[in-house]
Design a protein around this motif. Sequence first.
Motif, PDB file in Angstrom:
ATOM      1  N   ASN A 183       1.011   4.014  -3.049  1.00 44.08           N
ATOM      2  CA  ASN A 183       0.747   5.432  -2.790  1.00 44.08           C
ATOM      3  C   ASN A 183       1.910   6.305  -3.249  1.00 44.08           C
ATOM      4  O   ASN A 183       1.707   7.376  -3.820  1.00 44.08           O
ATOM      5  N   MET A 184       3.139   5.847  -3.022  1.00 48.21           N
ATOM      6  CA  MET A 184       4.304   6.609  -3.448  1.00 48.21           C
ATOM      7  C   MET A 184       4.358   6.709  -4.975  1.00 48.21           C
ATOM      8  O   MET A 184       4.586   7.773  -5.531  1.00 48.21           O
ATOM      9  N   VAL A 185       4.115   5.602  -5.660  1.00 53.17           N
ATOM     10  CA  VAL A 185       4.147   5.597  -7.127  1.00 53.17           C
ATOM     11  C   VAL A 185       3.062   6.507  -7.693  1.00 53.17           C
ATOM     12  O   VAL A 185       3.316   7.287  -8.617  1.00 53.17           O
ATOM     13  N   LEU A 186       1.864   6.406  -7.164  1.00 56.34           N
ATOM     14  CA  LEU A 186       0.769   7.247  -7.671  1.00 56.34           C
ATOM     15  C   LEU A 186       1.011   8.723  -7.387  1.00 56.34           C
ATOM     16  O   LEU A 186       0.737   9.569  -8.235  1.00 56.34           O
ATOM     17  N   THR A 187       1.547   9.042  -6.224  1.00 55.96           N
ATOM     18  CA  THR A 187       1.855  10.437  -5.889  1.00 55.96           C
ATOM     19  C   THR A 187       2.931  10.979  -6.808  1.00 55.96           C
ATOM     20  O   THR A 187       2.833  12.089  -7.316  1.00 55.96           O
ATOM     21  N   ASP A 188       3.959  10.179  -7.048  1.00 56.56           N
ATOM     22  CA  ASP A 188       5.047  10.588  -7.938  1.00 56.56           C
ATOM     23  C   ASP A 188       4.528  10.774  -9.359  1.00 56.56           C
ATOM     24  O   ASP A 188       4.913  11.709 -10.055  1.00 56.56           O
ATOM     25  N   ASN A 189       3.632   9.904  -9.782  1.00 52.41           N
ATOM     26  CA  ASN A 189       3.061  10.000 -11.126  1.00 52.41           C
ATOM     27  C   ASN A 189       2.242  11.274 -11.282  1.00 52.41           C
ATOM     28  O   ASN A 189       2.286  11.933 -12.331  1.00 52.41           O
ATOM     29  N   LYS A 190       1.493  11.652 -10.246  1.00 49.06           N
ATOM     30  CA  LYS A 190       0.690  12.882 -10.311  1.00 49.06           C
ATOM     31  C   LYS A 190       1.586  14.113 -10.410  1.00 49.06           C
ATOM     32  O   LYS A 190       1.267  15.084 -11.091  1.00 49.06           O
ATOM     33  N   ARG A 191       2.723  14.083  -9.722  1.00 49.62           N
ATOM     34  CA  ARG A 191       3.655  15.215  -9.760  1.00 49.62           C
ATOM     35  C   ARG A 191       4.241  15.400 -11.165  1.00 49.62           C
ATOM     36  O   ARG A 191       4.515  16.514 -11.583  1.00 49.62           O
ATOM     37  N   ARG A 192       4.464  14.311 -11.868  1.00 44.86           N
ATOM     38  CA  ARG A 192       5.089  14.375 -13.182  1.00 44.86           C
ATOM     39  C   ARG A 192       4.124  14.823 -14.271  1.00 44.86           C
ATOM     40  O   ARG A 192       4.541  15.219 -15.346  1.00 44.86           O
ATOM     41  N   GLN A 193       2.833  14.763 -14.006  1.00 45.49           N
ATOM     42  CA  GLN A 193       1.864  15.135 -15.046  1.00 45.49           C
ATOM     43  C   GLN A 193       1.654  16.604 -15.132  1.00 45.49           C
ATOM     44  O   GLN A 193       1.757  17.441 -14.493  1.00 45.49           O
TER      45      GLN A 193
ATOM     46  N   SER B 299       0.822  -1.202   0.000  1.00 49.45           N
ATOM     47  CA  SER B 299       0.000   0.000   0.000  1.00 49.45           C
ATOM     48  C   SER B 299       0.863   1.262   0.000  1.00 49.45           C
ATOM     49  O   SER B 299       0.598   2.210  -0.744  1.00 49.45           O
ATOM     50  N   LYS B 300       1.900   1.263   0.826  1.00 51.10           N
ATOM     51  CA  LYS B 300       2.813   2.417   0.883  1.00 51.10           C
ATOM     52  C   LYS B 300       3.495   2.620  -0.466  1.00 51.10           C
ATOM     53  O   LYS B 300       3.645   3.741  -0.947  1.00 51.10           O
ATOM     54  N   TRP B 301       3.958   1.530  -1.087  1.00 52.23           N
ATOM     55  CA  TRP B 301       4.633   1.607  -2.378  1.00 52.23           C
ATOM     56  C   TRP B 301       3.676   2.152  -3.445  1.00 52.23           C
ATOM     57  O   TRP B 301       4.035   3.045  -4.206  1.00 52.23           O
TER      58      TRP B 301
END
Length: 67
Positions: A57-67, A53-55
């Motif tokens: 959330n980190m991937v999705l948060t990072d993906n949102k930042r890059r968009q 779950s932590k992983w």
Amino acid sequence: CAQCLQWQIDPETGQRTKAVFSCAQQDQPLAWVDLDNLTARQNQNRLLEYLSSKWLNMVLTDNKRRQ
């Protein structure tokens, strides 16, 4: 995935009889389920679920930042 793998026990002797996938045998009698073992398995799986779950959330948060 084997997360639901559990032991069945003989209610009369308390001895383990066989390992089963509880997701495939949801209608088994409760007296056959080794509840101590099932609790231990769920506790083991909790850490993996938490880390996954932590992983995610980190991937999705990072993906949102890059968009």
